[in-house]
Design a protein around this motif. Structure first.
Motif, PDB file in Angstrom:
ATOM      1  N   VAL A  67      36.308   0.874  25.859  1.00 56.23           N
ATOM      2  CA  VAL A  67      35.465   0.061  25.338  1.00 56.23           C
ATOM      3  C   VAL A  67      34.726  -0.620  26.631  1.00 56.23           C
ATOM      4  N   ARG A  69      31.268  -3.227  27.477  1.00 56.98           N
ATOM      5  CA  ARG A  69      29.995  -3.965  26.823  1.00 56.98           C
ATOM      6  C   ARG A  69      29.004  -4.445  27.978  1.00 56.98           C
ATOM      7  N   ALA A  71      25.956  -7.205  28.509  1.00 55.49           N
ATOM      8  CA  ALA A  71      25.333  -7.992  28.065  1.00 55.49           C
ATOM      9  C   ALA A  71      23.840  -8.155  27.827  1.00 55.49           C
ATOM     10  N   GLY A  79      24.849  -8.121  18.437  1.00 53.06           N
ATOM     11  CA  GLY A  79      24.757  -6.938  19.042  1.00 53.06           C
ATOM     12  C   GLY A  79      24.691  -5.583  18.489  1.00 53.06           C
ATOM     13  N   CYS A  81      26.522  -1.785  18.622  1.00 54.05           N
ATOM     14  CA  CYS A  81      27.892  -1.023  18.828  1.00 54.05           C
ATOM     15  C   CYS A  81      27.284   0.457  18.857  1.00 54.05           C
ATOM     16  N   HIS A  83      28.741   4.233  19.330  1.00 55.97           N
ATOM     17  CA  HIS A  83      30.033   4.565  19.520  1.00 55.97           C
ATOM     18  C   HIS A  83      30.152   5.955  19.053  1.00 55.97           C
ATOM     19  N   ASP A 142      23.080  -7.584  23.252  1.00 58.76           N
ATOM     20  CA  ASP A 142      24.299  -6.967  23.682  1.00 58.76           C
ATOM     21  C   ASP A 142      24.584  -5.554  23.169  1.00 58.76           C
ATOM     22  N   LEU A 143      24.886  -4.580  24.003  1.00 58.56           N
ATOM     23  CA  LEU A 143      25.382  -3.205  23.689  1.00 58.56           C
ATOM     24  C   LEU A 143      26.745  -3.030  23.856  1.00 58.56           C
ATOM     25  N   LEU A 144      27.885  -2.553  22.860  1.00 64.66           N
ATOM     26  CA  LEU A 144      29.116  -2.431  22.987  1.00 64.66           C
ATOM     27  C   LEU A 144      29.066  -0.926  22.853  1.00 64.66           C
ATOM     28  N   VAL A 169      37.022  -7.630  20.036  1.00 64.83           N
ATOM     29  CA  VAL A 169      36.369  -6.619  20.693  1.00 64.83           C
ATOM     30  C   VAL A 169      34.938  -6.614  20.047  1.00 64.83           C
ATOM     31  N   PHE A 170      34.823  -6.773  18.834  1.00 70.07           N
ATOM     32  CA  PHE A 170      33.648  -6.495  18.081  1.00 70.07           C
ATOM     33  C   PHE A 170      32.769  -7.739  17.851  1.00 70.07           C
ATOM     34  N   ILE A 173      28.765  -8.186  17.125  1.00 71.38           N
ATOM     35  CA  ILE A 173      28.298  -7.065  16.628  1.00 71.38           C
ATOM     36  C   ILE A 173      27.779  -6.929  15.366  1.00 71.38           C
TER      37      ILE A 173
END
Length: 442
Positions: A67, A69, A71, A79, A81, A83, A142-144, A169-170, A173
């Motif tokens: 993981v 992130r 900003a 944000g 996610c 994945h 934000d991009l996770l 963590v999420f 999002i």
């Protein structure tokens, strides 16, 4: 001295994908296999190379999720996610034209297990994350970036582990994008004019992986036995296989069929879909799988000696259900199995249905049209499942968007979990450009 041109996602996505294909992350789903640790270490190394500091979460030894992130400019916006999963289904090299874990380049394609599902998209995600970090770009929100373990076994050791044990963590999002959407199909209208459509995944069926447990009386193979577990099981299998599941056209399926009809000039009805779906090529199988609930027997186990009637027999069934159909499907399977066969739930997960509209969908459309302006974008429902299911339990709205512009003659969809999996190099580069556009704009 002249300065070299800056590296872009499309410059390195092929090399990243090739490297990933050469790492065996086979996941048989029974707790064996090499795990994702080597691939996770590769991803971590590539992220650190550009100054990012990812976190690694391990559910079991070797079962690792990565993981990181980045900003965004507006921390008040929910944000996104982005994945993918690092594991792949197993591959028998004897069935393939090439070594499935050699990352072979041939006929303008990268060949290997995971080239389609989904190390192609993982390479795009990694290339775009590296690009944002390398250029110091601040995305709008934000991009996770998450590289999950265990998707091919339902995400128990991956996405579900993460939301159960590392939910923070999420935080913040609101939306997600991942696999099995955004790829193109080429269709012809009645005049023979070719048109390209991209299938953006807005829905996916739910999962019920079941085991049929048949019980009977053990005995000598030479003696008549009316209580034979194998016979009980065979009857249940025959009834399940023969069952005609009623059709239901959920919104995404109906919108896809209407859009395809408009492109081709071919009408459709509840009774006649064959001509329209023939225009989708290999992708027609995915669409047919979303017209109703389904149940397919996938594994059998019974007996241990030629002259012994066993007291137990087992079969595994892969069931997929449309939104709000789970209870009806389970009741139907139990009725079809009969009184002498127990239905055991091995794994279940929910169905998803997201709107084909809103800012994120508009941004995905715009990113595709910027690279392929004469194309059409249509929604569709996935007959399988993705890690978006787990994220939805946190209220995260997920879509399938792994953009690929594909040649007309490549039978792409059947390569998911198939043999000779491969992805064109130019399709990878196209996808990297589209995804980079999206992440800089959304």
């Amino acid at each position: 001295m002249s300065q070299s041109a800056p590296i872009t996602p499309e410059d390195e996505v092929v090399d990243l994908c090739r490297d990933l294909l050469r790492i065996d992350t086979s996941n048989p789903g029974d707790g064996t296999g090499p795990g994702e640790a080597e691939a996770a270490a590769y991803v971590v190394g590539k992220l650190r190379e550009v100054g990012l500091e990812p976190d690694v979460y391990e559910s079991d030894p070797g079962r690792q999720t990565v993981v990181v992130r980045i900003a965004g400019a507006d921390p008040t916006r929910p944000g996104l996610c982005v994945h993918g999963h690092l594991d792949v289904v197993p591959a028998d090299a004897a069935d393939w034209q090439v070594d499935p874990f050699a990352g072979v380049e041939r006929d303008g394609c990268l060949w290997g297990r995971g080239a389609v599902d989904m190390k192609d998209m993982v390479a795009m995600i990694l290339a775009c994350a590296r690009d944002l970090a390398r250029t110091g770009t601040v995305p709008p929100r934000d991009l996770l970036f998450v590289f999950f373990a265990d998707e091919e076994a339902g995400g128990v050791k991956g996405s579900h582990f993460m939301i159960e044990h590392h939910r923070a963590v999420f935080d913040g999002i609101g939306e997600a994008i991942s696999e099995v959407g955004g790829y193109s199909v080429t269709v012809e209208d009645r005049e023979g004019t070719e048109k390209r459509a991209y299938l953006l995944q807005t829905a996916e069926k739910g999962i019920a992986w079941l085991r049929l447990n048949a019980h009977g009386r053990a005995g000598h193979g030479s003696v008549p036995n009316p209580d034979n577990a194998i016979v009980h099981l065979a009857g249940a299998i025959e009834r399940i296989a023969a069952h005609k599941w009623p059709r239901e056209y959920i919104a995404s399926v109906r919108e896809l069929l209407d859009g395809l009809s408009g492109m081709t000039g071919v009408g459709w009805s509840d009774e006649d879909l064959d001509e329209l779906l023939s225009h989708l090529g290999g992708a027609a199988g995915f669409v047919r799988g979303t017209l109703s609930d389904t149940a397919n027997v996938t594994m059998l186990q019974a007996g241990y000696k030629q002259n012994v009637i066993p007291q137990h027999a087992y079969a595994n069934v892969d069931c997929r259900f449309l939104p709000d159909h789970e209870d009806h499907l389970m009741a139907t399977i139990r009725d079809l199995a009969g009184d002498q066969v127990e239905v055991e739930v091995l794994h279940r997960d929910i169905a998803l249905d997201s709107p084909f509209g809103g800012d994120l969908v508009d941004a995905m459309k715009a990113a595709l049209l910027a690279e392929d302006p004469d194309s059409t974008i249509l929604p569709y429902c996935l007959s399988g499942g993705t890690d978006n299911k787990a994220l939805s339990l946190l209220g995260i709205v997920g879509y399938g968007f792994a953009p690929l512009r594909l040649p007309k003659d490549l039978d792409f969809a059947p390569m998911f979990h198939g043999i000779d999996e491969r992805v064109p190099l130019e399709s990878l580069r196209f996808g990297a450009r589209v995804l980079a556009r999206l992440l800089r704009a959304c």
